[in-house]
Enzyme design. Structure first.
Site, PDB file in Angstrom:
ATOM      1  N   LYS A   1      83.506  23.819 -88.883  1.00 27.42           N
ATOM      2  CA  LYS A   1      84.776  23.092 -88.972  1.00 27.42           C
ATOM      3  C   LYS A   1      85.398  23.188 -90.375  1.00 27.42           C
ATOM      4  CE  LYS A   1      84.268  18.823 -87.969  1.00 27.42           C
ATOM      5  NZ  LYS A   1      84.705  17.571 -88.574  1.00 27.42           N
TER       6      LYS A   1
ATOM      7  N   ARG B   1      88.204   8.774 -85.176  1.00 29.56           N
ATOM      8  CA  ARG B   1      86.764   8.765 -84.920  1.00 29.56           C
ATOM      9  C   ARG B   1      86.419   7.750 -83.831  1.00 29.56           C
ATOM     10  NH1 ARG B   1      84.426  11.576 -89.506  1.00 29.56           N
ATOM     11  NH2 ARG B   1      82.310  10.925 -89.898  1.00 29.56           N
TER      12      ARG B   1
ATOM     13  N   ARG C   1      69.732  26.555 -92.705  1.00 31.45           N
ATOM     14  CA  ARG C   1      70.497  26.272 -93.912  1.00 31.45           C
ATOM     15  C   ARG C   1      69.526  25.991 -95.068  1.00 31.45           C
ATOM     16  NH1 ARG C   1      75.773  22.567 -93.303  1.00 31.45           N
ATOM     17  NH2 ARG C   1      74.339  20.824 -93.208  1.00 31.45           N
TER      18      ARG C   1
ATOM     19  N   ARG D   1      67.479  20.868 -96.664  1.00 35.43           N
ATOM     20  CA  ARG D   1      67.844  19.460 -96.871  1.00 35.43           C
ATOM     21  C   ARG D   1      67.169  18.594 -95.811  1.00 35.43           C
ATOM     22  NH1 ARG D   1      74.247  19.671 -97.345  1.00 35.43           N
ATOM     23  NH2 ARG D   1      73.894  18.574 -95.401  1.00 35.43           N
TER      24      ARG D   1
ATOM     25  N   ARG E   1      71.883  13.659 -85.003  1.00 34.35           N
ATOM     26  CA  ARG E   1      73.281  13.729 -85.462  1.00 34.35           C
ATOM     27  C   ARG E   1      74.190  14.271 -84.369  1.00 34.35           C
ATOM     28  NH1 ARG E   1      72.534  17.308 -90.434  1.00 34.35           N
ATOM     29  NH2 ARG E   1      74.779  17.543 -90.467  1.00 34.35           N
TER      30      ARG E   1
END
Ligand code: AMP
Length: 220
Positions: free
Chosen positions: A13, A88, A127, A160, A171
């Protein structure tokens, strides 16, 4: 032109927001970034937001709507803007619809970057970040030149904590629970769904076509 960009974590995004802002000469506004800026500046709003954000909660609709209403009144939004991270909640979407009508602004183009969960998990668990300079790598799409080492300073790359698989699935679940009702509220005929599982330039082309189709009056 008013663009609303939706998509789960890891869908690209951020990259697409930059592309759209440049392509259509409009500012890309992220409510999350606005709140982080308030926290950094130590304002009263920042102090309120800081505790909520640290606990992973949402800032109230009242505060969020007010900050968006004020931001989109700025001169740089005169010919349009892109919103990332807003609305949201369904009440935010309802408020935003009323605000646009009150100000005589056009209906938003609702863009949804869709990527299947297995691919998102694969992308996010690949990542890596440099703990020294903060640079982000992806073992699949943007690997470092030397395995496990930062190109800039040679520091050992780390994953992370929020890029662990269990956290990612959590998430994604939270994202779907929150965003599903908003996309439903706009309705399938309004939401432009784009397949985000491809190379960023192909995704960008599709998004560009969807925006042009939605905003340029047809010749007939
Ligand atoms: P983001 O960078 O979009 O993930 O946003 C970071 C944090 O800012 C979120 O976890 C929320 O606490 C807050 N936030 C951002 N946008 C909104 C919004 N539209 N409504 C409520 N809280 C928001």
């Amino acid at each position: 032109m008013i663009l609303l960009l939706f998509g789960p974590p890891g869908c690209g995004k951020g990259t697409q927001a930059v592309f759209l802002a440049e392509r259509f000469h409009i500012p890309a506004i992220s409510t999350g970034e606005m709140f982080r800026a308030e926290v950094k500046a130590g304002t009263e709003l920042g102090r309120t937001a800081s505790a909520i954000m640290a606990a992973g909660g949402l800032i109230t609709d009242e505060i969020t709507n007010a900050i968006v209403a004020s931001r989109i009144s700025q001169p740089d939004c005169a010919s349009g803007f892109l919103l990332d991270g807003y609305p949201r909640t369904v009440p935010q979407a309802q408020y935003f619809g009323r605000l646009l009508r009150e100000r005589g602004l056009p209906e938003p183009v609702v863009l949804h970057i869709d990527v299947n969960e297995a691919l998102l998990v694969a992308r996010l668990t690949s990542r890596r970040q440099c703990p020294a300079c903060g640079r982000i790598y992806n073992l699949l799409s943007q690997p470092p030149r030397v395995a496990g080492r930062c190109d800039v300073d040679g520091a050992e790359l780390i994953a992370r904590a929020d890029d662990q698989e269990a956290t990612i699935r959590q998430r994604l679940k939270a994202y779907h629970e929150l965003t599903g009702p908003i996309l439903q509220w706009y309705g399938e005929s309004v939401v432009h769904k784009v397949d985000g599982g491809r190379a960023p330039d192909l995704v960008a082309k599709d998004i560009e076509c969807a925006v042009l189709e939605a905003t340029v009056p047809s010749a007939t």
